[in-house]
Design a protein around this motif. Structure first.
Motif, PDB file in Angstrom:
ATOM      1  N   UNK A  11       0.835  -1.203   0.000  1.00  0.00           N
ATOM      2  CA  UNK A  11       0.000   0.000   0.000  1.00  0.00           C
ATOM      3  C   UNK A  11       0.866   1.249   0.000  1.00  0.00           C
ATOM      4  N   UNK A  12       1.913   1.279   0.815  1.00  0.00           N
ATOM      5  CA  UNK A  12       2.824   2.426   0.842  1.00  0.00           C
ATOM      6  C   UNK A  12       3.513   2.603  -0.504  1.00  0.00           C
ATOM      7  N   UNK A  13       3.895   1.496  -1.102  1.00  0.00           N
ATOM      8  CA  UNK A  13       4.555   1.575  -2.403  1.00  0.00           C
ATOM      9  C   UNK A  13       3.604   2.149  -3.446  1.00  0.00           C
ATOM     10  N   UNK A  14       2.360   1.691  -3.444  1.00  0.00           N
ATOM     11  CA  UNK A  14       1.384   2.196  -4.416  1.00  0.00           C
ATOM     12  C   UNK A  14       1.133   3.686  -4.212  1.00  0.00           C
ATOM     13  N   UNK A  15       1.013   4.103  -2.962  1.00  0.00           N
ATOM     14  CA  UNK A  15       0.771   5.518  -2.685  1.00  0.00           C
ATOM     15  C   UNK A  15       1.928   6.378  -3.186  1.00  0.00           C
ATOM     16  N   UNK A  16       3.146   5.944  -2.896  1.00  0.00           N
ATOM     17  CA  UNK A  16       4.307   6.713  -3.345  1.00  0.00           C
ATOM     18  C   UNK A  16       4.408   6.756  -4.854  1.00  0.00           C
ATOM     19  N   UNK A  17       4.106   5.625  -5.483  1.00  0.00           N
ATOM     20  CA  UNK A  17       4.191   5.555  -6.941  1.00  0.00           C
ATOM     21  C   UNK A  17       3.122   6.416  -7.595  1.00  0.00           C
ATOM     22  N   UNK A  31       1.865  -3.706  -7.041  1.00  0.00           N
ATOM     23  CA  UNK A  31       2.294  -2.304  -6.999  1.00  0.00           C
ATOM     24  C   UNK A  31       1.997  -1.575  -8.307  1.00  0.00           C
ATOM     25  N   UNK A  32       2.665  -1.948  -9.375  1.00  0.00           N
ATOM     26  CA  UNK A  32       2.600  -1.160 -10.611  1.00  0.00           C
ATOM     27  C   UNK A  32       1.245  -1.281 -11.299  1.00  0.00           C
ATOM     28  N   UNK A  33       0.772  -2.497 -11.513  1.00  0.00           N
ATOM     29  CA  UNK A  33      -0.490  -2.682 -12.237  1.00  0.00           C
ATOM     30  C   UNK A  33      -1.674  -1.987 -11.556  1.00  0.00           C
ATOM     31  N   UNK A  34      -1.836  -2.083 -10.218  1.00  0.00           N
ATOM     32  CA  UNK A  34      -2.961  -1.373  -9.596  1.00  0.00           C
ATOM     33  C   UNK A  34      -2.904   0.145  -9.801  1.00  0.00           C
ATOM     34  N   UNK A  35      -1.709   0.721  -9.761  1.00  0.00           N
ATOM     35  CA  UNK A  35      -1.588   2.169  -9.971  1.00  0.00           C
ATOM     36  C   UNK A  35      -1.921   2.520 -11.413  1.00  0.00           C
ATOM     37  N   UNK A  36      -1.413   1.751 -12.365  1.00  0.00           N
ATOM     38  CA  UNK A  36      -1.744   1.991 -13.769  1.00  0.00           C
ATOM     39  C   UNK A  36      -3.238   1.847 -14.022  1.00  0.00           C
ATOM     40  N   UNK A  37      -3.850   0.857 -13.381  1.00  0.00           N
ATOM     41  CA  UNK A  37      -5.279   0.629 -13.567  1.00  0.00           C
ATOM     42  C   UNK A  37      -6.093   1.816 -13.037  1.00  0.00           C
TER      43      UNK A  37
END
Length: 282
Positions: free
Chosen positions: A86-92, A124-130
């Motif tokens: 979750x922290x990684x996704x938020x930062x990204x 991490x990456x795919x959820x942010x891109x989505x």
């Protein structure tokens, strides 16, 4: 990580690569003990690939909201893996909104080093891109389109830096991954290829703009287990190449939503990332 091969770098080169000032680099070294391990005779700093990797992790942790002192401690103690998805996704997501390519690169570098390729993509990456893509679809927000491009570019660059392990399954034929000539969304299949390699299986990502004749040469040279042709949209699906290779006995597998409804050849890969990885025993 092969950030700059085995060549050491000067302060200005490292500062440009990380998107920080040389003053910041000196401050990190003086205050937190993280920086260059080499010095020239005149005292100028020289950074090894390992030094740059540590600084990328420092930058990534700061982008996630970690203070400089704590980020340095985590990097030096190699405990940055405790960062949650979750922290990684938020930062990204925040770095993507700012179009901060160096920060995004550092964040993805850190995730790859801590989680491996498959979890970096799925968690991490795919959820942010989505999420960015959904915003673009709802609002037609050009900023979202730019953020999606920036994140895909940064993640692709991080994959290029990520060191592929030596294949554990010796003697096994490789899987070749290729995109159609018009494909503009290659990151999912590039991640799939890297995840397969990360699991110890031989895999090669060829990218796009690979002609039929080149694919014939590569297939003859490497005798692949499968040739995966990726397409995100029907416009990038090259039915001619798929059928030509299949007719010549090359084991082809279409992958991606772009093939839906088209006359294909070979067994399609499962639609999910995990399913596709499992199809190769990953």
């Amino acid at each position: 990580m092969n950030t700059a091969g085995t060549r050491s770098l000067g302060s200005s080169e490292v500062a440009r690569a990380l998107g920080v000032s040389q003053v910041t680099l000196r401050t990190w070294e003086q205050r937190y003990g993280i920086g260059a391990t080499l010095r020239e005779e005149n005292g100028r700093r020289r950074y090894t690939p390992g030094d740059v990797e540590q600084l990328r992790r420092m930058r990534a942790l700061q982008a996630q909201g970690t203070g400089a002192r704590e980020a340095a401690r985590l990097v030096l103690s190699r405990s940055a893996a405790a960062t949650t998805a979750h922290q990684r996704r938020e930062g990204l997501a925040e770095a993507a909104e700012l179009l901060d390519l160096p920060a995004m690169g550092g964040l993805v570098d850190d995730a790859l080093g801590s989680l491996g390729v498959a979890k970096t993509w799925t968690d991490v990456v795919a959820p942010v891109l989505r999420a960015i893509g959904e915003r673009w679809a709802r609002r037609g927000d050009r900023n979202a389109m730019a953020a999606e491009w920036a994140l895909a570019t940064a993640a692709s660059g991080a994959l290029d830096r990520y060191p592929a392990p030596a294949p554990a399954r010796t003697g096994q034929a490789p899987v070749l991954f290729v995109c159609g000539p018009a494909e503009r969304h290659e990151l999912p299949v590039k991640m799939l290829s890297a995840a397969l390699s990360d699991n110890g299986a031989p895999a090669m990502f060829l990218g796009g703009l690979v002609s039929l004749d080149v694919l014939r040469v590569l297939s003859a040279r490497f005798v692949p287990r499968d040739v995966v042709l990726w397409s995100m949209t029907s416009q990038s699906a090259d039915v001619r190449i798929l059928h030509a290779l299949s007719a010549e006995g090359v084991p082809v597998r279409p992958a991606g939503p772009g093939w839906r409804g088209l006359p294909t050849a070979g067994e399609p890969l499962p639609p999910s990332f995990a399913g596709s990885l499992a199809a190769f025993g990953g």
